[in-house]
Design a protein around this motif. Structure first.
Motif, PDB file in Angstrom:
ATOM      1  N   GLU A  11       0.944  -1.203   0.014  1.00  0.00           N
ATOM      2  CA  GLU A  11      -0.014  -0.062  -0.065  1.00  0.00           C
ATOM      3  C   GLU A  11       0.709   1.205  -0.222  1.00  0.00           C
ATOM      4  N   LYS A  12       1.879   1.060   0.822  1.00  0.00           N
ATOM      5  CA  LYS A  12       2.761   2.444   0.803  1.00  0.00           C
ATOM      6  C   LYS A  12       3.432   2.575  -0.682  1.00  0.00           C
ATOM      7  N   LEU A  13       3.902   1.448  -1.077  1.00  0.00           N
ATOM      8  CA  LEU A  13       4.591   1.625  -2.423  1.00  0.00           C
ATOM      9  C   LEU A  13       3.653   2.141  -3.509  1.00  0.00           C
ATOM     10  N   ASP A  14       2.263   1.610  -3.562  1.00  0.00           N
ATOM     11  CA  ASP A  14       1.233   2.174  -4.451  1.00  0.00           C
ATOM     12  C   ASP A  14       1.074   3.566  -4.198  1.00  0.00           C
ATOM     13  N   ARG A  15       1.088   4.262  -2.951  1.00  0.00           N
ATOM     14  CA  ARG A  15       0.919   5.424  -2.837  1.00  0.00           C
ATOM     15  C   ARG A  15       2.259   6.228  -3.226  1.00  0.00           C
ATOM     16  N   PHE A  16       3.382   5.658  -2.929  1.00  0.00           N
ATOM     17  CA  PHE A  16       4.481   6.211  -3.404  1.00  0.00           C
ATOM     18  C   PHE A  16       4.395   6.457  -5.051  1.00  0.00           C
ATOM     19  N   MET A  17       4.223   5.431  -5.915  1.00  0.00           N
ATOM     20  CA  MET A  17       3.998   5.661  -7.261  1.00  0.00           C
ATOM     21  C   MET A  17       2.996   6.528  -7.658  1.00  0.00           C
ATOM     22  N   GLU A  18       1.869   6.740  -6.857  1.00  0.00           N
ATOM     23  CA  GLU A  18       0.855   7.526  -7.208  1.00  0.00           C
ATOM     24  C   GLU A  18       1.479   9.060  -7.218  1.00  0.00           C
ATOM     25  N   ARG A  19       2.293   9.291  -6.358  1.00  0.00           N
ATOM     26  CA  ARG A  19       2.912  10.782  -6.035  1.00  0.00           C
ATOM     27  C   ARG A  19       3.897  11.027  -7.219  1.00  0.00           C
ATOM     28  N   ILE A  20       4.772   9.982  -7.235  1.00  0.00           N
ATOM     29  CA  ILE A  20       5.848  10.500  -8.573  1.00  0.00           C
ATOM     30  C   ILE A  20       5.157  10.642  -9.928  1.00  0.00           C
ATOM     31  N   ASN A  21       4.001   9.534 -10.115  1.00  0.00           N
ATOM     32  CA  ASN A  21       3.372   9.578 -11.508  1.00  0.00           C
ATOM     33  C   ASN A  21       2.600  10.843 -11.449  1.00  0.00           C
ATOM     34  N   ALA A  22       1.955  11.476 -10.472  1.00  0.00           N
ATOM     35  CA  ALA A  22       1.474  12.959 -10.371  1.00  0.00           C
ATOM     36  C   ALA A  22       2.360  14.028 -10.462  1.00  0.00           C
ATOM     37  N   GLY A  23       3.627  13.680 -10.527  1.00  0.00           N
ATOM     38  CA  GLY A  23       4.805  14.786 -10.488  1.00  0.00           C
ATOM     39  C   GLY A  23       5.221  15.241  -9.339  1.00  0.00           C
ATOM     40  N   GLU A  24       4.846  14.781  -8.307  1.00  0.00           N
ATOM     41  CA  GLU A  24       5.204  15.276  -6.659  1.00  0.00           C
ATOM     42  C   GLU A  24       6.664  15.003  -6.695  1.00  0.00           C
ATOM     43  N   SER A 153      12.222  12.826  -9.945  1.00  0.00           N
ATOM     44  CA  SER A 153      11.147  12.570  -8.854  1.00  0.00           C
ATOM     45  C   SER A 153      11.893  12.782  -7.470  1.00  0.00           C
ATOM     46  N   TYR A 154      13.114  12.963  -7.271  1.00  0.00           N
ATOM     47  CA  TYR A 154      13.651  12.993  -6.031  1.00  0.00           C
ATOM     48  C   TYR A 154      14.132  14.758  -5.898  1.00  0.00           C
ATOM     49  N   GLY A 155      13.403  15.530  -5.231  1.00  0.00           N
ATOM     50  CA  GLY A 155      13.633  16.749  -5.094  1.00  0.00           C
ATOM     51  C   GLY A 155      14.918  17.390  -5.130  1.00  0.00           C
ATOM     52  N   PRO A 156      15.494  16.792  -3.904  1.00  0.00           N
ATOM     53  CA  PRO A 156      17.087  17.356  -3.629  1.00  0.00           C
ATOM     54  C   PRO A 156      17.994  17.229  -4.978  1.00  0.00           C
ATOM     55  N   ASP A 222      16.920   0.533 -16.051  1.00  0.00           N
ATOM     56  CA  ASP A 222      15.258   0.396 -15.880  1.00  0.00           C
ATOM     57  C   ASP A 222      14.839   0.770 -14.354  1.00  0.00           C
ATOM     58  N   ILE A 223      15.606   0.717 -13.514  1.00  0.00           N
ATOM     59  CA  ILE A 223      15.018   1.318 -12.082  1.00  0.00           C
ATOM     60  C   ILE A 223      14.838   2.647 -12.161  1.00  0.00           C
ATOM     61  N   THR A 224      15.725   3.344 -12.780  1.00  0.00           N
ATOM     62  CA  THR A 224      15.807   4.941 -12.822  1.00  0.00           C
ATOM     63  C   THR A 224      14.572   5.456 -13.636  1.00  0.00           C
ATOM     64  N   ILE A 225      14.256   4.671 -14.643  1.00  0.00           N
ATOM     65  CA  ILE A 225      13.030   5.157 -15.690  1.00  0.00           C
ATOM     66  C   ILE A 225      12.072   4.668 -14.838  1.00  0.00           C
ATOM     67  N   LYS A 226      11.862   3.678 -14.402  1.00  0.00           N
ATOM     68  CA  LYS A 226      10.791   3.167 -13.400  1.00  0.00           C
ATOM     69  C   LYS A 226      10.243   4.263 -12.437  1.00  0.00           C
ATOM     70  N   TYR A 227      11.024   4.721 -11.752  1.00  0.00           N
ATOM     71  CA  TYR A 227      10.775   5.832 -10.686  1.00  0.00           C
ATOM     72  C   TYR A 227      11.117   7.069 -11.096  1.00  0.00           C
ATOM     73  N   LYS A 228      10.820   7.313 -12.360  1.00  0.00           N
ATOM     74  CA  LYS A 228      10.820   8.709 -13.085  1.00  0.00           C
ATOM     75  C   LYS A 228      12.361   9.561 -12.323  1.00  0.00           C
ATOM     76  N   ILE A 229      13.119   8.972 -12.278  1.00  0.00           N
ATOM     77  CA  ILE A 229      14.508   9.710 -11.858  1.00  0.00           C
ATOM     78  C   ILE A 229      15.047  10.299 -13.177  1.00  0.00           C
ATOM     79  N   ARG A 230      14.809   9.695 -14.156  1.00  0.00           N
ATOM     80  CA  ARG A 230      15.202  10.091 -15.649  1.00  0.00           C
ATOM     81  C   ARG A 230      14.102   9.572 -16.731  1.00  0.00           C
ATOM     82  N   THR A 231      14.230  10.017 -17.803  1.00  0.00           N
ATOM     83  CA  THR A 231      12.946   9.793 -18.662  1.00  0.00           C
ATOM     84  C   THR A 231      13.525   8.635 -19.929  1.00  0.00           C
ATOM     85  N   LYS A 232      14.870   9.187 -19.999  1.00  0.00           N
ATOM     86  CA  LYS A 232      15.398   8.426 -21.595  1.00  0.00           C
ATOM     87  C   LYS A 232      16.280   7.540 -21.141  1.00  0.00           C
TER      88      LYS A 232
END
Length: 313
Positions: A11-24, A153-156, A222-232
């Motif tokens: 459930e926490k992972l789902d919420r985390f993915m919702e946040r980054i998919n929303a651009g938070e 997705s990681y603000g700092p 693959d991990i960095t794209i999955k978590y929206k750390i980068r896009t390409k």
């Protein structure tokens, strides 16, 4: 089940993915999955130490720069790169803190050879053209990679990259200025540029990493794209580099050492000769031309300045 939140890991992972998919933006004190944290630690630590190690090839040219203006320019660039490294290590520290680790662990891992730094900074820089090419093409490649993560997705990290990318643009212009001056010079000077391109070309292709995980056994991209750390992907970034710089190299009447290089109009991509990826693995394992000497220089500096760290601690 997390006692504090009453949520399961899923459930926490789902919420985390919702946040980054929303651009938070995720902040240092936010909950994050372990593989996200570890991917960030690996990426940002390597980026940080690569900035520090990347200052060394150009540092070699500070006393040998051909004019006072060039000396001041390259000194300023070296200072910037060291500053980038310190900024990034500060970002990495916050991610390491919950694991009971800090900046000293990063530096010790580098000095022991456990933490890799970028392949290009293991290479030799024997001529003034190399100093220019590092700024022009190596920093140009870095800009392509880093601007791809400005929306990370990681603000700092995203905020640190805002400053770093702005300064890297000046570094690329600094390198281009050196190259253009040499290109307008004698045949010997133009030959210096061509020799530098010939030597650096495989490293420049390797800069973005292999196209697939099968080459190195790593699925980091693959991990960095999955978590929206980068896009390409690595290959998309390499294609962007080729599209930007091949025309610029040719406009100076210079060539790249690849008889297969061409743009495929149907696929809309560059066809090029693959670099030796076994050589890439060897280089980043600290078996490159200048790996040993540059690491030893960093070890010596770290030991000699231990008293400063103790005084500040």
């Amino acid at each position: 089940m997390d006692v504090a939140t009453g949520l399961s890991y899923e459930e926490k992972l789902d919420r985390f993915m919702e946040r980054i998919n929303a651009g938070e933006k995720i902040e240092a004190n936010d909950w994050m999955p372990d593989d996200y944290r570890m991917a960030l630690i690996k990426l940002i630590s390597m980026h940080g130490v690569s900035e520090i190690m990347g200052a060394l090839p150009e540092k070699e040219w500070v006393p040998k720069a051909p004019s006072l203006r060039r000396k001041l320019g390259i000194m300023a660039k070296v200072q910037d790169e060291m500053g980038h490294g310190q900024l990034l290590l500060r970002v990495a520290e916050d991610l390491l803190a919950p694991l009971g680790k800090g900046r000293e662990d990063i530096m010790n891992d580098l000095l022991k050879g456990d933490l890799k730094f970028h392949n290009v900074f293991h290479m030799e820089a024997p001529t003034w053209a190399d100093a220019g090419l590092i700024g022009w093409l190596v920093d140009g490649a870095a800009i392509i990679t880093q601007t791809n993560m400005l929306g990370a997705s990681y603000g700092p990290y995203a905020r640190a990259l805002q400053r770093i990318c702005a300064e890297e643009v000046f570094h690329a212009q600094h390198g281009e200025s050196i190259i253009l001056a040499l290109a307008e010079g004698s045949q010997e000077q133009r030959g210096m540029i061509q020799d530098a391109i010939n030597r650096w070309w495989p490293s420049l292709l390797m800069f973005f990493g292999p196209a697939s995980a099968a080459t190195t056994g790593s699925s980091k991209q693959d991990i960095t794209i999955k978590y929206k750390i980068r896009t390409k992907t690595n290959e998309q970034l390499r294609q962007d580099f080729l599209s930007k710089y091949i025309p610029r190299v040719h406009s100076l009447g210079l060539t790249v050492p690849d008889e297969t290089l061409r743009f495929d109009e149907d696929k809309q991509e560059w066809i090029y000769k693959q670099p030796d990826w076994s050589e890439f693995k060897k280089i980043i394992s600290n078996k490159g031309p200048r790996s040993g000497s540059r690491l030893q220089l960093r070890r010596t500096a770290y030991k000699e300045h231990e008293w400063v760290r103790r005084a500040l601690g």
